[in-house]
Every structure is written in structure tokens, then in C-alpha cells.
Design a protein around this motif. Structure first.
Motif, PDB file in Angstrom:
ATOM      1  N   ALA A   1       9.947 -13.390  20.948  1.00 30.88           N
ATOM      2  CA  ALA A   1       8.826 -13.931  20.270  1.00 30.88           C
ATOM      3  C   ALA A   1       7.748 -13.283  19.028  1.00 30.88           C
ATOM      4  CB  ALA A   1       8.392 -15.245  21.392  1.00 30.88           C
ATOM      5  N   GLY A   2       7.409 -12.363  20.202  1.00 31.29           N
ATOM      6  CA  GLY A   2       6.607 -11.799  19.500  1.00 31.29           C
ATOM      7  C   GLY A   2       6.843 -11.113  18.267  1.00 31.29           C
TER       8      GLY A   2
ATOM      9  N   ASP B   1       9.682 -11.902  16.533  1.00 32.16           N
ATOM     10  CA  ASP B   1       9.736 -12.388  15.525  1.00 32.16           C
ATOM     11  C   ASP B   1       9.120 -12.725  14.310  1.00 32.16           C
ATOM     12  OD1 ASP B   1      13.156 -12.794  16.180  1.00 32.16           O
ATOM     13  OD2 ASP B   1      12.234 -14.528  17.226  1.00 32.16           O
ATOM     14  N   ARG B   2       8.089 -12.654  15.029  1.00 32.23           N
ATOM     15  CA  ARG B   2       6.802 -12.724  14.086  1.00 32.23           C
ATOM     16  C   ARG B   2       6.168 -11.389  13.828  1.00 32.23           C
ATOM     17  NH1 ARG B   2       7.360 -16.642  17.282  1.00 32.23           N
ATOM     18  NH2 ARG B   2       6.409 -18.552  16.704  1.00 32.23           N
TER      19      ARG B   2
ATOM     20  N   VAL C   1       9.569  -9.570   9.967  1.00 34.58           N
ATOM     21  CA  VAL C   1       9.994 -10.656  10.456  1.00 34.58           C
ATOM     22  C   VAL C   1      10.718 -11.791   9.354  1.00 34.58           C
ATOM     23  CG1 VAL C   1       6.795 -10.673  10.333  1.00 34.58           C
ATOM     24  CG2 VAL C   1       7.975 -10.312   8.276  1.00 34.58           C
TER      25      VAL C   1
ATOM     26  N   TYR D   1       8.094 -16.864   8.569  1.00 34.73           N
ATOM     27  CA  TYR D   1       7.396 -16.559   8.828  1.00 34.73           C
ATOM     28  C   TYR D   1       6.660 -15.717   7.736  1.00 34.73           C
ATOM     29  CZ  TYR D   1       8.480 -17.447  13.190  1.00 34.73           C
ATOM     30  OH  TYR D   1       8.976 -18.257  14.847  1.00 34.73           O
TER      31      TYR D   1
END
Length: 363
Positions: free
Chosen positions: A311-312, A314-315, A340, A344
């Protein structure tokens, strides 16, 4: 009287805390404009790998915490040694070698090690549960756990004596005392072999009704004595005083929430005390400090860790090599770039997404 280090429950709880804290790596951190970064140098190696010539960091920390919680009445002393201006050793001092003396004139105190006087800035003094009269000194758990330790010791002695007792007959056979065979040991054995003992399971007994009367009794058990309930209550009290989950002492069942609460309160509180004392006494630079990696103790499985890291990633917060490092893989070239997903993007660029760009002529 039962001392705390002779009570299995208190030793188990304190040992568990000490072992957990000793597994955490100690990071030397530095403040920078972009946040705190980890520093790897000789000082960080000395504290995290080789604090004493004959001890590893794990054994060193475990010894400090055991002195803090159990042997030293919530006081643990470490004596730094230097050679040629460099830190050479951090000696863990056994509690029996240490004594404290208030210095009322300077509102301070002295530490005596083997009779030699030291001031607080010359040693590392870790404390837990500060004393109400001398806040610079820790106050042990002796008063809180004294009666409980005695109860647990007595319960163990009662259970041991009960289990080792040979006077636990389940069958009583009444025999006419005038019977000739009953007058001798060999005669009584012969009667048992003839009338009571059977060759096969379930075979009925055939006994003379005029000479024998058989009764079955149920001896007292530990349940009748309520030993189990008393022990359970005392173990729960020990767990509450020392701040550990009850299931670590064999009471109740495992609870992940209770475990994480234990990490975030009891363990983290002791770790912060260690961090602050080590930083205050060993680090000169105002921009550097020591930090324990207590996040490693949280009960996360590999899937949960992977989901959080992905999750981190992907951002754009975590690189590929940071992800690989956390799950135990070696780094690979080209994975240090932060990436990313297309969605985002900043709000002011929301109209620049490729899926929103349509073909056509400009007006």
C-alpha cells in the motif's frame, strides 16, 4: 518469606519482558532537514553489537532489564569504561555491588559500586517504578507481590505433598478381625489374592458375606481443595502488577489485542526509559539519539506486513528495495526509485490523466 527471584511466576514474567526487549536492534539516529535517518558507525556498532567484550547486545540488554525488574529492585546500573577517549565497554553491574546515598546539599545522590563513589552523570542508571520519597531511585515490587509469592509457594508445596502422598486408598475392605488369616501380613495378602484380586478385567468378586464388607470412597482432590482457583487468581494478580498478559503465566487463552497492548504499554514504557538514559549519557551531539526498533515485536504475519508495504509502495512512500528488505530479501538494482499509480496525482493535475485526454481539434 519467598523472594521475587524464587517465585516461578514473577521470574517467568520478568524473563519474558527482558527477552523481548533484548531482541530489538538499537538504531543510532540523526536529525536531518528531510527527517531522521539511521547512522551506521563505530558508535552504533559498539552499542548494538558489542557493548561488552564478553557479551552480545542481546545478553547485555536482557541482563539490564532483569536487574531492573527483578534483581535490583527496579534499579539497574551500567558503568561505562573508556580507552584513549573512546567508549570501550558498558559494564552491567550486579545489584549486590551497588548502593545509593542521597546528597541533600545538592539535591542529588551518589552511587556506590564496590564502595567507590560515583555521581549520576558518571554511570547509566535505569529506574522503573520511581520511589515516592526518592524519585531518582526505583522502587521494587516486593510489597505488592510478597503475599502472592508466598501463596504460590505454599500452593506448589501443597500440590507436591498431595501428589506424593501414598495414603490415597479408593477401596476399603472390612474383614472380620477374628479371621485367622487376617492376623499376619502374609495372611492378608493371601485373602486379597483369593477373594479380591481378579485375573481378568470385569471379573466379579466372590467373597464370604459373613467375613467381608467392601466400601468404595473418593479421596479429596486438588479441585476439592480449591488450589486451582487460588493459583489462577494469584497468577492473574502477578500478571497485572508486572503488566504482562495472563496467558504468559498459563492463565486464559492467547489474545492478539492483549499482546499488542502489552507491547505498546509495558514493553514500550521500559524501552523509552532505556532509550532516554542511553541517549542522555552516551550521545554528545544534540542532533543524534538512540532508538529501539520496537515495531518488530508487534504480532504481524508476513501477509499483513506485505499488504502494508505494498500500500505504501503504490503511493510512492516505499521503494522496492525497502519492501524487499522488510520481508528478508536482498536488494536489486533499479528498485530504489519511488513509483506511484497513475491515479495518485495532485488535485490540480486531475485533468491531465491520459484516460481523460480526448482526440479533437483545438479551438
Amino acid at each position: 518469606y519467598t523472594s521475587m527471584d524464587k517465585c516461578p511466576e514473577t521470574v517467568t514474567a520478568c524473563t519474558k519482558i527482558a527477552q523481548m526487549i533484548s531482541t530489538m536492534t538499537i538504531h543510532l539516529m540523526a536529525n536531518t532537514e528531510n527527517g531522521d535517518v539511521r547512522i551506521n558507525n563505530e558508535l552504533s556498532r559498539k552499542i548494538d553489537i558489542d557493548p561488552m567484550p564478553y557479551m552480545t547486545r542481546k545478553t547485555w540488554i536482557e541482563s539490564i532489564v532483569m536487574n531492573l525488574l527483578l534483581y535490583g529492585s527496579c534499579n539497574s546500573i551500567v558503568l561505562p569504561h573508556t580507552a584513549d577517549g573512546y567508549l570501550s565497554s558498558l559494564e552491567v553491574v550486579a545489584p549486590y555491588r551497588v548502593s545509593f546515598m542521597p546528597n541533600f546539599s545538592e539535591r542529588s545522590y551518589y552511587i556506590y559500586i564496590d564502595g567507590k563513589q560515583f555521581t549520576p552523570d558518571e554511570v547509566l542508571h535505569f529506574i522503573h517504578n520511581p520511589d515516592q520519597y526518592y524519585p531518582w531511585k526505583g522502587k521494587g515490587f516486593t510489597v505488592y507481590l510478597r503475599d502472592i509469592a508466598n501463596n504460590l509457594k505454599q500452593a506448589a508445596a501443597t500440590e507436591k505433598g498431595f501428589m506424593e502422598s501414598k495414603w490415597k486408598p479408593s477401596v476399603i475392605v472390612k474383614v472380620d478381625a477374628l479371621t485367622e488369616e487376617f492376623s499376619s501380613k502374609s495372611g492378608r495378602k493371601k485373602l486379597l489374592e483369593s477373594y479380591v484380586e481378579s485375573a481378568e478385567v470385569g471379573e466379579p468378586w466372590l467373597i464370604p458375606s459373613e467375613q467381608f464388607s467392601v466400601e468404595q470412597i473418593r479421596p479429596l482432590s486438588l479441585s476439592d481443595l480449591a488450589i486451582a482457583d487460588v493459583v489462577k487468581l494469584d497468577k492473574s494478580t502477578v500478571a497485572a502488577v508486572l503488566g504482562v498478559p495472563s496467558f504468559l503465566l498459563g492463565v486464559g487463552t492467547y489474545s492478539q489485542k492483549e499482546w499488542e497492548m502489552f507491547i505498546n504499554t509495558t514493553v514500550r514504557g521500559i524501552v523509552i526509559q532505556l532509550q532516554q538514559e542511553l541517549t542522555k549519557k552516551l550521545i554528545i551531539s544534540p542532533k543524534m539519539y538512540l532508538k529501539f526498533n520496537y515495531w518488530s515485536l508487534l504480532n504481524w504475519d508476513i501477509k499483513t506486513i506485505s499488504d502494508v508495504l505494498l500500500a505504501g509502495s503504490d503511493r510512492g512512500f516505499i521503494s522496492g528495495n525497502e519492501y524487499r528488505d522488510r520481508i528478508g530479501f536482498e536488494p536489486r538494482e533499479g528498485l530504489d526509485e519511488l513509483r506511484v499509480l497513475e491515479n495518485y496525482i495532485p488535485n490540480d493535475m486531475s485533468g491531465a490523466q491520459k484516460k481523460l485526454v480526448q482526440g479533437g481539434t483545438e479551438s
